[in-house]
Design an enzyme around this catalytic site. Structure first.
Site, PDB file in Angstrom:
ATOM      1  N   TYR A  76      43.291  42.940  50.779  1.00 15.34           N
ATOM      2  CA  TYR A  76      42.229  42.954  49.767  1.00 15.34           C
ATOM      3  C   TYR A  76      41.608  41.574  49.567  1.00 15.34           C
ATOM      4  CZ  TYR A  76      40.199  45.211  45.554  1.00 15.34           C
ATOM      5  OH  TYR A  76      39.367  45.786  44.611  1.00 15.34           O
ATOM      6  N   LYS A 125      35.718  39.876  43.510  1.00 16.67           N
ATOM      7  CA  LYS A 125      35.922  40.311  42.131  1.00 16.67           C
ATOM      8  C   LYS A 125      36.294  39.133  41.229  1.00 16.67           C
ATOM      9  CE  LYS A 125      35.199  44.752  42.670  1.00 16.67           C
ATOM     10  NZ  LYS A 125      34.087  45.460  42.011  1.00 16.67           N
TER      11      LYS A 125
END
Length: 258
Positions: free
Chosen positions: A153, A160
């Site tokens: 990720y 993010k």
């Protein structure tokens, strides 16, 4: 109950999943809705029909928000149709889930442009439309991967984290203009995106593993997220500034912080 009658909401990536739930929730509260999609027109058109069935006006705009020209056109079409904007919900996201050493520059740029850069430059387009209406709210959808390490990720997590930093900076700068900026970080939500993390196990097994670790004993629903987003756009939340609200049923409270 929150009343959004007469309000205009733009939700990026609102054809499916969390974005769709937000669009429909805002419409139920009385708002007219701008529905944005990039690749999948059919579900976006279905969302539009459902918004209109609720008696609200809806505008469907195809735009890749990672492309600055298309992002600008999205807001231009919003202004052309509705004359202004009250709520900008930055929901659309994308990314390449790969280990760090397998990431490529194209994947980095694609992910950062859609997930983070578009918030900054979308806000630049949204602010004058909100000022015409006396203020507004900007809410972004982030994820726990901004702070915690999730498998493969790295690029999405970095985007993010940037998104949350932008949220804080925008919040401080825009509150004097009566524009409130915050973010919502959902836990595991049962949407199509969850299948990206299925790996060699079935989706059902993945879901059951997560549910067993959530104190609330269920997954977060898109409607859970929509309700919190709506609250952050309401007058009751006007003193919540630059925060990331976690909606995860208590999951992160029980996970060791090594």
């Amino acid at each position: 109950m929150t009343d959004f009658n007469g309000k205009i909401a733009l939700i990026t990536g609102s054809g499916r999943g969390i974005g769709r739930a937000i669009a429909l929730h805002f419409a139920r509260l009385g708002a007219d809705v701008v529905i944005n999609f990039f690749r999948n027109r059919a579900p976006a058109e279905q969302t539009l029909r459902e918004v209109e069935a609720l008696g609200r006006r809806a505008l469907l705009v195809k735009a890749d928000i990672g492309n600055l020209d298309e992002l600008k056109e999205l807001f231009h079409q919003t202004e052309k149709t509705f004359g202004g904007l009250d709520f900008y919900i930055h929901n659309a996201a994308s990314g390449y889930n790969r280990p760090a050493l397998e990431q490529k520059p194209k994947g980095w740029e694609w992910t950062m442009n859609i997930n983070a850069r578009s918030l900054l430059f979308g806000a630049q387009q949204a602010v004058p439309l909100m000022e015409k209406r006396g203020g507004g709210a900007i809410v972004s959808i982030t994820s726990a991967g901004s702070r915690r390490v999730l498998p493969d990720y790295i690029v999405v997590g970095a985007s993010k984290a940037a998104l949350e930093a932008l949220t804080r900076y925008l919040a401080v700068e825009l509150i004097s203009r009566k524009i409130v900026v915050n973010a919502v970080s959902p836990g595991v939500v049962e949407t199509e995106a969850l299948t990206h993390f299925a790996a060699m196990e079935s989706k059902e097994n993945i879901l059951q593993q997560f549910i067993a670790r959530v104190p609330a004993q269920r997954l977060v629903t898109p409607e859970d997220v929509a309700g919190v987003v709506a609250f952050l756009c309401s007058p009751a939340a006007q003193m919540i500034v630059g925060q990331t609200i976690v909606v995860d049923g208590g999951y992160l409270l029980t996970v060791p912080h090594d």
